[in-house]
Design a protein around this motif. Sequence first.
Motif, short mmCIF file in Angstrom:
data_model
loop_
_atom_site.label_atom_id
_atom_site.label_comp_id
_atom_site.label_asym_id
_atom_site.label_seq_id
_atom_site.Cartn_x
_atom_site.Cartn_y
_atom_site.Cartn_z
N THR A 121 3.77 48.18 -8.52
CA THR A 121 5.17 47.87 -8.81
C THR A 121 5.49 46.42 -8.49
O THR A 121 6.18 45.74 -9.26
CB THR A 121 6.11 48.83 -8.03
OG1 THR A 121 5.86 50.16 -8.49
CG2 THR A 121 7.57 48.48 -8.25
N LEU A 122 4.99 45.92 -7.38
CA LEU A 122 5.22 44.52 -7.03
C LEU A 122 4.63 43.59 -8.09
O LEU A 122 5.27 42.62 -8.49
CB LEU A 122 4.65 44.20 -5.65
CG LEU A 122 5.34 44.88 -4.47
CD1 LEU A 122 4.57 44.64 -3.17
CD2 LEU A 122 6.78 44.41 -4.34
N GLN A 123 3.43 43.90 -8.55
CA GLN A 123 2.82 43.11 -9.61
C GLN A 123 3.64 43.20 -10.90
O GLN A 123 3.85 42.19 -11.57
CB GLN A 123 1.40 43.59 -9.89
CG GLN A 123 0.39 43.13 -8.88
CD GLN A 123 -1.00 43.57 -9.30
OE1 GLN A 123 -1.35 44.74 -9.21
NE2 GLN A 123 -1.79 42.62 -9.77
N MET A 124 4.08 44.41 -11.23
CA MET A 124 4.88 44.59 -12.45
C MET A 124 6.17 43.79 -12.38
O MET A 124 6.60 43.20 -13.37
CB MET A 124 5.23 46.07 -12.66
CG MET A 124 4.08 46.92 -13.08
SD MET A 124 4.50 48.65 -13.47
CE MET A 124 5.94 49.02 -12.53
N GLU A 125 6.80 43.79 -11.22
CA GLU A 125 8.05 43.04 -11.07
C GLU A 125 7.81 41.55 -11.25
O GLU A 125 8.62 40.87 -11.89
CB GLU A 125 8.68 43.33 -9.69
CG GLU A 125 9.25 44.73 -9.61
CD GLU A 125 9.65 45.16 -8.22
OE1 GLU A 125 9.34 44.44 -7.23
OE2 GLU A 125 10.27 46.24 -8.10
N ASP A 126 6.69 41.04 -10.73
CA ASP A 126 6.35 39.63 -10.93
C ASP A 126 6.10 39.33 -12.41
O ASP A 126 6.54 38.31 -12.93
CB ASP A 126 5.12 39.24 -10.10
CG ASP A 126 5.40 39.19 -8.61
OD1 ASP A 126 6.60 39.15 -8.21
OD2 ASP A 126 4.43 39.19 -7.83
N LEU A 127 5.37 40.22 -13.07
CA LEU A 127 5.12 40.04 -14.50
C LEU A 127 6.42 40.04 -15.29
O LEU A 127 6.62 39.20 -16.17
CB LEU A 127 4.22 41.17 -15.04
CG LEU A 127 2.78 41.19 -14.58
CD1 LEU A 127 2.08 42.46 -15.08
CD2 LEU A 127 2.04 39.95 -15.04
N ASN A 128 7.30 40.97 -14.96
CA ASN A 128 8.58 41.06 -15.66
C ASN A 128 9.40 39.79 -15.44
O ASN A 128 10.00 39.27 -16.38
CB ASN A 128 9.34 42.30 -15.18
CG ASN A 128 10.59 42.54 -15.99
OD1 ASN A 128 10.55 42.66 -17.21
ND2 ASN A 128 11.72 42.61 -15.31
N GLU A 129 9.41 39.32 -14.22
CA GLU A 129 10.16 38.10 -13.91
C GLU A 129 9.63 36.91 -14.72
O GLU A 129 10.42 36.15 -15.30
CB GLU A 129 10.05 37.81 -12.41
CG GLU A 129 10.99 36.74 -11.93
CD GLU A 129 10.94 36.58 -10.42
OE1 GLU A 129 10.80 35.44 -9.96
OE2 GLU A 129 11.02 37.60 -9.70
N LEU A 130 8.32 36.77 -14.78
CA LEU A 130 7.73 35.70 -15.59
C LEU A 130 8.07 35.88 -17.07
O LEU A 130 8.44 34.93 -17.76
CB LEU A 130 6.20 35.69 -15.44
CG LEU A 130 5.60 35.03 -14.23
CD1 LEU A 130 4.10 35.27 -14.19
CD2 LEU A 130 5.89 33.54 -14.22
N ALA A 131 7.92 37.10 -17.56
CA ALA A 131 8.15 37.38 -18.97
C ALA A 131 9.60 37.12 -19.37
O ALA A 131 9.87 36.61 -20.46
CB ALA A 131 7.76 38.82 -19.29
#
Length: 179
Positions: free
Chosen positions: A32-42
């Motif tokens: 989830t932490l990784q996904m949140e970082d990806l989403n923020e970048l995207a």
Amino acid sequence: MFVPMNCGMSGNNEIKLCAPLQRLKKEHTPLTLQMEDLNELALKIGKDSSIDNWKEPLLQLRENVKQFISELDPHSEREEGVLFPMIGRYIGITTGPIAVMEYEHEKAKSNINRFLELTVNLQDNPSAEAAEKLASYVIEAYLTLSEHFMKEENVLFPMAERMLTAEEKEELELKINQI
């Protein structure tokens, strides 16, 4: 009409999960932490008018997505290859919760794979609009997986805890530890 407080999704948090189910749930935290970082970048891609070349931000997002996939894939295999079939013995796999879980896995993977395919030979200078469209696949995967993890933690894992026998939980642990 009286509705007991332990009904519905919130009440399932009170169920103590066996070790293998707890492991699957615990794996959601770093994912989830990784996904949140990806989403923020995207979400930032295509939005800043001072950036005239979106290739580098997209390539950075691509590298981060590849790293995420390398950690998501074994987790997914533990669920799809072991847990889902075990629960499916009781509730079936063609309809109901297992079918939904598998559909959501496929939807998220499809969006991630589409992003990776479209960014493998990235043009020199994608427009802000083109870059934003590419990033939207990552955002869609994030939204799907965020909701998916919540369903697993609040519905599927507690259901498995109640349904699986002690022997099946031992089998679950053995099999997921091999992945």
